[in-house]
Scaffold this active site. Structure first.
Site, mmCIF file in Angstrom:
data_model
loop_
_atom_site.group_PDB
_atom_site.id
_atom_site.type_symbol
_atom_site.label_atom_id
_atom_site.label_comp_id
_atom_site.label_asym_id
_atom_site.label_seq_id
_atom_site.Cartn_x
_atom_site.Cartn_y
_atom_site.Cartn_z
ATOM 1 N N HIS A 28 0.858 -1.186 0.000
ATOM 2 C CA HIS A 28 0.000 0.000 0.000
ATOM 3 C C HIS A 28 0.893 1.234 0.000
ATOM 4 O O HIS A 28 1.725 1.408 0.883
ATOM 5 C CB HIS A 28 -0.923 0.024 1.218
ATOM 6 C CG HIS A 28 -1.880 1.190 1.202
ATOM 7 N ND1 HIS A 28 -3.138 1.111 0.647
ATOM 8 C CD2 HIS A 28 -1.740 2.466 1.642
ATOM 9 C CE1 HIS A 28 -3.743 2.272 0.762
ATOM 10 N NE2 HIS A 28 -2.914 3.117 1.357
ATOM 11 N N CYS A 29 0.712 2.090 -1.004
ATOM 12 C CA CYS A 29 1.568 3.262 -1.164
ATOM 13 C C CYS A 29 0.818 4.519 -0.724
ATOM 14 O O CYS A 29 -0.147 4.919 -1.372
ATOM 15 C CB CYS A 29 2.013 3.403 -2.624
ATOM 16 S SG CYS A 29 3.100 4.817 -2.913
#
Length: 379
Positions: free
Chosen positions: A162-163
């Protein structure tokens, strides 16, 4: 009479013995045979995990705005300072740099926007899919290479991570956009550093060496003198030709139009700091992801595969990644260079083509062996 013998050593030993007994009691109350170092570290990291799970999605929009502001600021400084400087030096070279620079900028903007707005891919609900396990949080079947994102609170196909800079998960559908964004951003910052280092040298280094300041105010009219007796010309005020005199020669810099302002120096310093930081941080991340792609694995799978290699190595067995088809084929599959697609059109230029497959099932190196075995059984 009774003789009392003072033995300080016995008292010290008795005191230490009581302390050790107390420690043993405390440990016995908290003893757990399943306790180990990794479990203890996970417990200590639990508050950080809780914060990430509950608040990362709120910080995501601010990260996206930060990326947009930094990118716009760097581009503005390039056109404000870099473009006039290169045009005065070489108009032909300026045209070439404009073409290359805008090509890089177009790819950076396109791939970043696509990485942000493209859903990474989620398992379909209410449909029968091939699953390897059941998600404990979603209570839904998990296809191969699928992992649960605690920030998005859903399972993601071929999840990488998850960025927060994208405010989105990096998964099956947008992994290519994410990687190409990092690549073009790193190349773009290197491009600015290479062709802007001379500008920074002139604006920051030479301007500091040529700077001077007078300790007393200049006197006289219309000619002003400094402490050394040299004539200092005043722009738009003093005209030596009309007066019929020649200025005394000196090696002090003369204030002329185009003197570097403090705002330009600050802008150059800001640009240098941002570009160098991006090249170091994002460049290393790009190289690491490139290595993962070459091995046919994601960030999560790299940790899982490393654990499997250690586990099997203890029993003298070798772990083989079933999704590793070799470096060349792995890159072709990742970039979607199948069905007649080429690097020139679908990598060097913005392309919205989708990855091969549906993310629910992936080809493995064992598929060819199965086909060969079936062909032997059915001549």
């Amino acid at each position: 009479m009774v003789k009392i013998f003072w033995k300080p050593k016995n008292l010290v030993y008795s005191f230490l013995n009581k302390i050790n007994t107390f420690k043993l009691c405390i440990r016995s109350l908290t003893y757990n045979e399943h306790m180990n170092q990794s479990y203890a570290s996970d417990v200590c990291m639990e508050p950080i995990f809780w914060f990430v799970d509950n608040y990362t999605h709120l910080l995501g929009p601010f990260f996206v705005c930060g990326v947009a502001v930094l990118t716009a600021a760097v581009v503005y400084i390039c056109y404000w300072i870099g473009l006039p400087w290169w045009w005065n030096k070489s108009p032909e070279m300026t045209v070439i740099l404009l073409i290359i620079g805008n090509w890089l900028l177009l790819n950076v903007i396109f791939h970043y926007i696509m990485a942000v707005i493209t859903p990474p891919g989620n398992p379909p609900e209410g449909e029968l899919v091939e699953a390897v396990t059941i998600c404990k949080k979603c209570i839904l079947p998990k296809p191969p290479r699928t992992h649960h994102c605690s920030v998005c609170n859903k399972c993601v196909l071929s999840m990488d991570h998850h960025c927060p800079w994208l405010n989105n998960c990096v998964g099956f559908s947008n992994h290519r956009y994410f990687f190409l964004y990092m690549s073009y951003t790193t190349i773009g910052c290197l491009f600015i550093i290479i062709f802007g280092i001379q500008i920074g040298y002139e604006y920051l280094w030479l301007s500091n060496e040529e700077s001077w300041e007078e300790t007393e105010p200049l006197i006289g009219h219309p000619v002003k003198f400094n402490l050394t007796g040299h004539v200092i010309p005043i722009t738009d005020v003093l005209n030596y030709e009309d007066l019929g005199i020649e200025p005394k020669k000196h090696d002090l810099p003369i204030p002329v139009e185009g003197t570097r302002t403090s705002s330009e120096k600050r802008a150059i310093t800001f640009m240098a700091f941002v570009c160098v930081a991006v090249v170091i941080a994002l460049g290393l991340l790009t190289l690491w992801h490139g290595k993962l792609i070459s091995n046919g694995e994601t960030s999560i799978e790299s940790h899982i595969n490393a654990s499997e290699r250690k586990r099997l190595a203890k029993v003298n067995r070798e772990y083989i990644n079933p999704y590793n088809f070799g470096t060349k084929q792995n890159w072709k599959m990742f970039l979607g260079l199948e069905g007649g697609r080429s690097i020139w059109r679908h990598v060097l230029l913005p392309s919205s083509h989708k990855p091969s497959g549906n993310g629910l099932r992936f080809p493995t190196i064992h598929d060819d062996n199965k086909q060969k075995d079936e062909s032997k059984e059915w001549p």
